[in-house]
Write an enzyme that holds these catalytic residues in place. Structure first.
Site, PDB file in Angstrom:
ATOM      1  N   HIS A  59      79.031  20.436  88.816  1.00 32.30           N
ATOM      2  CA  HIS A  59      79.979  19.716  87.955  1.00 32.30           C
ATOM      3  C   HIS A  59      81.240  20.556  87.738  1.00 32.30           C
ATOM      4  CE1 HIS A  59      81.409  17.491  84.358  1.00 32.30           C
ATOM      5  NE2 HIS A  59      81.732  18.709  83.932  1.00 32.30           N
ATOM      6  N   GLU A  60      81.060  21.839  87.419  1.00 34.32           N
ATOM      7  CA  GLU A  60      82.214  22.719  87.198  1.00 34.32           C
ATOM      8  C   GLU A  60      83.039  22.876  88.469  1.00 34.32           C
ATOM      9  OE1 GLU A  60      83.108  23.657  84.289  1.00 34.32           O
ATOM     10  OE2 GLU A  60      81.312  22.878  83.325  1.00 34.32           O
ATOM     11  N   ASP A  84      81.283  14.928  87.384  1.00 37.54           N
ATOM     12  CA  ASP A  84      79.855  14.585  87.445  1.00 37.54           C
ATOM     13  C   ASP A  84      79.467  14.078  88.832  1.00 37.54           C
ATOM     14  OD1 ASP A  84      79.074  15.347  84.940  1.00 37.54           O
ATOM     15  OD2 ASP A  84      79.155  13.346  84.049  1.00 37.54           O
ATOM     16  N   GLU A 140      85.957  14.377  83.624  1.00 36.95           N
ATOM     17  CA  GLU A 140      84.538  14.722  83.485  1.00 36.95           C
ATOM     18  C   GLU A 140      83.653  13.791  84.307  1.00 36.95           C
ATOM     19  OE1 GLU A 140      83.216  17.372  82.040  1.00 36.95           O
ATOM     20  OE2 GLU A 140      85.243  18.036  81.551  1.00 36.95           O
ATOM     21  N   HIS A 154      85.590  20.181  88.988  1.00 35.49           N
ATOM     22  CA  HIS A 154      86.903  20.395  88.356  1.00 35.49           C
ATOM     23  C   HIS A 154      87.805  21.210  89.279  1.00 35.49           C
ATOM     24  CE1 HIS A 154      85.942  18.566  84.571  1.00 35.49           C
ATOM     25  NE2 HIS A 154      84.920  19.367  84.345  1.00 35.49           N
TER      26      HIS A 154
END
Length: 391
Positions: free
Chosen positions: A259-260, A338, A334, A263
């Site tokens: 997930h990070e 995901d 976000e 970004h």
């Protein structure tokens, strides 16, 4: 002008307090319904913790209101009287007042966190941390404030120069953040070779380069779970809280880091920096054009110290009412991150990790729409799981 300024700030604080009270009643009502993502006991405890946090937020808002009322009803004039209009003394006097007034709220927050099993820090460690924070603020803040005072005193378009300077300072602090963190926490290289290789594998898939993968001893202060990427360029590092390593499975950790990495892949950090630059430019423009009548109404000189103190007050309101825009963009990012987490670490692992995070962090899974709009940079876990299921 002064009356108008006070009215705006009063409306801002009233809105904050009213929203916290509204959210408290919303949580109380939702907590009485069927539990979601948690067992009934966990659900009620998360609801109670959330209400306590809203009470703390109310006290925080009221302390902010008290500070502004004191300053604008003669406090700032009194500071100027005793410091002989020394701008640096004016600025540090303001922050000393803020620290003293807000300290009881900070301490009460620590007590509540301890009551719910989060705060593991001793009072000795708390005091040592506060001393370190104050020392860093005096050293770094002192240098930054000195430069801003110099710009205001010597340049006609000081607000434009100051904006560029502060923006560069913020970037530098973010780059050096991992170094500052070593003053408070111990970072050790991840010793789980299998997990380390798996993390490096998903990092390679998106082209993310880091100086290392570290475990931070977060548990000596707090039991909550987290992970983050710190720094820029060569200072980038992957940091896992030791609590995260203990509570999540390796596959769940990969999903969280995936997930990070989403970004990073979507360049969200660069987009956030650009958005912050635009908003900061707007703030410095406002500060650079504060009318003389405001200073006349306060019976103070329009000097660097007083301009910057008013800038901190204006900035609080300015960024608060821009938060819905920031949060809207953030929540969109976000969901996209995901998707990457599900791709790199599997959707089922990301979902189970999110549920564990909710339970371990005692995060009440529901929130009213208006509160989410103003405060939540992340969608609720319920929304995130629903979106993962759709994908």
């Amino acid at each position: 002008m002064l009356i108008g300024f006070l009215i705006i700030f009063t409306l801002y604080i009233s809105f904050r307090v009213g929203l916290d009270i509204h959210e408290s009643f919303y949580i109380k009502e939702e907590a009485s319904k069927e539990a979601v993502l948690m067992q009934r006991k966990e659900y009620l405890e998360a609801g109670l913790y959330a209400v306590y946090k809203k009470i703390i937020d109310v006290f925080d808002a009221l302390s902010s209101f008290l500070i502004v009322v004191v300053l604008l009803s003669g406090g700032l004039w009194l500071i100027n009287y005793f410091d002989n209009n020394n701008s640096l003394v004016t600025i540090f006097s303001y922050f000393a007042l803020v620290y003293i007034v807000s300290l009881p709220v900070v301490i009460y927050s620590k007590i509540i966190d301890k009551k719910f099993g989060f705060n593991k820090s001793s009072w000795k460690l708390f005091i040592v941390d506060e001393i370190k924070k104050i020392a860093l603020f005096i050293i770094i803040g002192g240098a930054v404030f000195w430069a801003l005072v110099y710009f205001i005193d010597n340049f006609k378009n000081w607000w434009l120069i100051s904006f560029a300077f502060v923006f560069v300072v913020i970037l530098a602090i973010n780059m050096l953040y991992p170094i500052f963190m070593t003053l408070f926490n111990k970072f050790t290289p991840l010793d789980n070779e299998e997990l380390k290789e798996s993390i490096e594998s998903i990092m390679d898939r998106v082209g993310f380069k880091a100086s290392g993968i570290f475990v931070m001893d977060a548990s000596k202060r707090d039991s909550r779970l987290n992970a983050f990427f710190g720094g820029f360029g060569k200072t980038k590092r992957v940091v896992l809280f030791d609590t995260l390593v203990q509570k999540l499975t390796p596959k769940e950790i990969l999903a969280v880091l995936g997930h990070e990495l989403g970004h990073f892949k979507h360049k969200d950090i660069i987009k956030n920096i650009a958005m912050m630059a635009v908003m900061m430019f707007g703030l410095f423009f406002i500060i650079g054009n504060l009318p003389d009548s405001l200073f006349d109404g306060l019976h103070i000189q329009k000097n660097a110290g007083n301009i910057l103190v008013l800038a901190f007050i204006v900035g609080e309101v300015y960024f608060y009412f821009l938060s819905p825009i920031i949060n809207l963009i953030s929540r969109h990012n976000e969901f996209a991150a995901d998707e990457m987490g599900a791709e790199l670490g599997d959707a089922s692992n990301l979902k189970s990790a999110l549920i564990k995070l909710v339970k371990e962090n005692k995060s009440f899974p529901k929130s009213s729409k208006i509160y989410s709009l103003m405060y939540h940079s992340h969608p609720s876990v319920l929304e995130r799981i629903e979106e993962l299921d759709k994908k």
